[in-house]
Design an enzyme around this catalytic site. Structure first.
Site, short mmCIF file in Angstrom:
data_model
loop_
_atom_site.label_atom_id
_atom_site.label_comp_id
_atom_site.label_asym_id
_atom_site.label_seq_id
_atom_site.Cartn_x
_atom_site.Cartn_y
_atom_site.Cartn_z
N MET A 1 -38.98 34.86 92.53
CA MET A 1 -39.68 33.85 91.74
C MET A 1 -39.88 32.62 92.61
O MET A 1 -38.91 32.06 93.12
CB MET A 1 -38.85 33.50 90.49
CG MET A 1 -39.44 32.44 89.61
SD MET A 1 -38.61 32.36 87.99
CE MET A 1 -36.90 32.06 88.45
N ARG B 1 -32.70 32.38 82.63
CA ARG B 1 -31.79 31.37 82.09
C ARG B 1 -30.64 32.00 81.33
O ARG B 1 -29.49 31.57 81.47
CB ARG B 1 -32.58 30.38 81.22
CG ARG B 1 -33.36 29.39 82.05
CD ARG B 1 -34.25 28.46 81.24
NE ARG B 1 -34.84 27.46 82.12
CZ ARG B 1 -35.69 26.53 81.73
NH1 ARG B 1 -36.08 26.48 80.45
NH2 ARG B 1 -36.17 25.65 82.60
N TYR C 1 -29.58 25.63 89.20
CA TYR C 1 -30.81 26.42 89.31
C TYR C 1 -31.24 27.01 87.97
O TYR C 1 -30.48 27.06 87.02
CB TYR C 1 -30.75 27.46 90.41
CG TYR C 1 -29.73 28.57 90.39
CD1 TYR C 1 -29.10 28.99 89.25
CD2 TYR C 1 -29.44 29.25 91.59
CE1 TYR C 1 -28.21 30.04 89.26
CE2 TYR C 1 -28.55 30.30 91.62
CZ TYR C 1 -27.94 30.70 90.45
OH TYR C 1 -27.05 31.75 90.49
N GLU C 2 -32.51 27.38 87.92
CA GLU C 2 -33.19 27.82 86.70
C GLU C 2 -33.19 26.74 85.61
O GLU C 2 -33.17 27.03 84.42
CB GLU C 2 -32.57 29.12 86.15
CG GLU C 2 -32.56 30.27 87.10
CD GLU C 2 -33.93 30.61 87.65
OE1 GLU C 2 -34.93 30.26 87.00
OE2 GLU C 2 -34.00 31.22 88.72
N GLY C 3 -33.24 25.50 86.04
CA GLY C 3 -33.25 24.37 85.12
C GLY C 3 -31.87 23.78 84.98
O GLY C 3 -30.94 24.43 84.51
#
Length: 586
Positions: free
Chosen positions: A162, A292, A429-431
């Site tokens: 990604m 997430r 990571y991933e928000g």
């Protein structure tokens, strides 16, 4: 240390008693799946995790990866482990049969993924990103793209990545500068992406990059982003104009290459548009939401690994001395017991929430109409809590694991410090935690006027009523009643005051998210106590395990669920003092 064992008994308990797994399978398109099959899957996955992946965890941490003339060279032993992982069919576990998958429920994949992440977090990141790529292409790709890429991603023959973040565009995806120019039946991609997990390696014949980029006529902001498939190798076998130009040197997960990827250094990397132009961010969120919940699971996984190691150390480390001169292990010390109980009860609550949330995805996909929307609403509500609360709690648990080791915990050779370091990325990571919290207060509460959260609170209230009606759990009932009231008060405060105080939502968001994390954990641990008691009374199951569940449920109520009270107090303080200090006084 490599002595990792999957806590399959607790996972099976959650699946059977909290998820109602067999009913889920019967009602939502998984007629061939059942708990007996899942138990066999756990056994086989546990062998691979403990015997193959776990011994490589320390190797990945100490040796890491390297960038060579041929690209990124993964840690020694990882390629052989990946081939064994692939040949055993693990990448295809939950994928559709149409593309070579085994069509098992998402919740089974989640439970099995805990094994891979606990055994070797760096290794497990590679198939996790591939699963996300599969989801995006499956839901948004054309038939031609599905035909070209899905079967090989599902089989694990190829892996996926990604590509969102850029040097000048971290979480602010509106600032993405990577360009995509039409060129016949494809596009030419130019730009640079950073922090790309497993962006390059030699374990598979191809890597399929999902890349966010802008078309020449793209409108400004997030509405102008499109999604492209950019393979490392093109269909004719030639190398695409996409490569790793450097590796990040990180605090942890050293066995996972974090790449700076450059696209188009030689004129343009060939890419293929996924779905419609300018809708890439929505498509990528299919992958991100999958990731997430996956990262939340990583929080549970690394916490479980840290707990297992700390428990073994506490049993082996002799420090106390009896009157006769014999020595006893530190697990007999009350404070060591306290820390171990925090670790054990927290991981059980985390596992329950991770699996219950994963099952909601299955119910959403397997339902129709209003029922499907109801389950999807619950998925969207729980996702930021799973990602945020589980990863934040993992910081505390891996800290405690190192603390139990004492001075040896600070020594790298012991292994506890690796779990502490590896866990640190999970809140980022991933928000980040802050992004998850803003999602919860904004899109998941304010946008729907708290309706979806009210539904969850009502369900928690039903569990409270069952606790009180049983009369056997006064401690849990008292704590859950107080915590439920805290959750109701926090929700109402946000709804009542956010309009008059523009800074309120952002100021209280993280504490708001953590409050609902602890509350959800208490809700599910209370359900677990009710189920365990019922099984004991029916003389069904392992009495030792079930009595232990009653104990961890009580401990959670006394030591963790009570945290919602202090979180509510902070939420009620609002934004005034947060914004009061002039910037030049920081």
């Amino acid at each position: 240390m490599s002595d990792y064992k999957h806590p399959y008994r607790d996972a099976l308990f959650v699946l059977n008693e909290l998820v109602d797994f067999d009913k889920l399978c019967a009602e939502h398109g998984f007629a061939d799946a059942n708990l007996e099959l899942v138990s066999a899957i756990f056994d086989e996955a546990g062998k691979l995790g403990s015997e193959v992946l776990a011994p490589l965890n320390r190797v990945g941490d100490t040796q890491g990866v390297s960038l060579t003339e041929k690209g990124v060279q993964e840690t020694a032993g990882f390629a052989e482990a990946y081939h064994q992982f692939q040949e055993s069919g693990w990448p295809s576990l939950t994928a559709p049969e149409a593309f070579g998958g085994q069509n098992l429920p998402n919740v089974v994949g989640t439970a099995v993924n805990e094994i891979w992440h606990s055994a070797n977090l760096s290794f497990a990141l590679c198939p996790m990103l591939t699963q996300g790529a599969i989801e995006s292409i499956l839901h948004h790709g054309s038939d031609a793209l599905k035909e070209a890429y899905l079967s090989r991603l599902v089989s694990g023959e190829w892996t996926g990545t990604m590509n969102l973040t850029e040097p000048d565009a971290g979480s602010d995806l509106a600032a993405v500068k990577t360009r995509a120019v039409p060129n016949g039946d494809h596009y030419l991609i130019t730009g640079q992406k950073i922090f790309i997990t497993w962006g390059d390696h030699q374990m598979t014949d191809n890597i399929i990059h999902l890349v966010l980029a802008r078309l020449p006529d793209a409108p400004f902001g997030v509405k102008g982003i499109s999604l492209f498939i950019v393979p490392k190798f093109l269909p004719d076998g030639s190398r695409n104009d996409a490569q790793c130009v450097s590796l990040e040197h990180k605090l942890g997960i050293h066995g996972s290459p974090t790449c700076v990827m450059s696209f188009g250094d030689k004129g343009g990397a060939i890419g293929y548009l996924v779905g419609e132009a300018h809708k890439g961010l929505a498509y990528m969120f299919t992958m991100m939401n999958h990731a997430r919940q996956g990262v939340g699971l990583q929080g549970l996984s690394i916490a479980e690994r840290s707990y297992q190691q700390a428990l073994q150390y506490a049993k082996d480390r002799l420090q106390g001395t009896n009157k006769d001169g014999s020595r006893y292990p530190i697990i007999k010390f009350p404070d060591i017991r306290r820390m171990l109980m925090v670790m054990k009860s927290a991981t059980e609550a985390m596992r329950a929430l991770a699996l219950v949330s994963a099952a909601e995805i299955d119910r959403a996909h397997g339902s129709e109409g209003e029922a499907a929307q109801t389950h999807q609403n619950r998925v969207e509500l729980l996702t930021p809590i799973v990602k945020g609360w589980l990863t934040e709690l993992a910081q505390e648990i891996t800290y405690l694991g190192t603390q139990i080791h004492g001075g040896m915990g600070f020594i790298e050779e012991t292994g506890s410090a690796q779990h502490y370091r590896d866990a640190r990325i999970l809140t980022i990571y991933e928000g980040t935690t802050g992004i998850q919290a803003l999602d919860l207060v904004g899109r998941k509460t304010l946008v729907n006027k708290g309706e979806h959260l009210a539904s969850l609170l009502e369900e928690i209230g039903q569990t409270l009523s069952a606790l009180e009606a049983s009369g056997q759990f006064p401690v849990q009932a008292k704590a859950l009643r107080a915590s439920l009231a805290d959750g109701q008060a926090a929700r109402q405060l946000l709804l009542d005051k956010s309009a008059e105080d523009a800074a309120l939502a952002g100021s209280i968001s993280v504490n708001y998210m953590m409050l609902f994390g602890y509350l959800c954990g208490g809700w599910l641990m209370s359900q677990a106590a009710l189920k365990a008691q019922a099984l004991l009374e029916a003389n069904s199951g392992d009495p030792a395990f079930l009595n232990a569940k009653l104990t961890t449920s009580r401990f959670y109520a006394e030591h963790l669920l009570t945290r919602t009270g202090s979180l509510l107090a902070v939420i009620q303080a609002g934004s005034a003092s947060i914004l009061a200090l002039p910037e030049d006084q920081f």
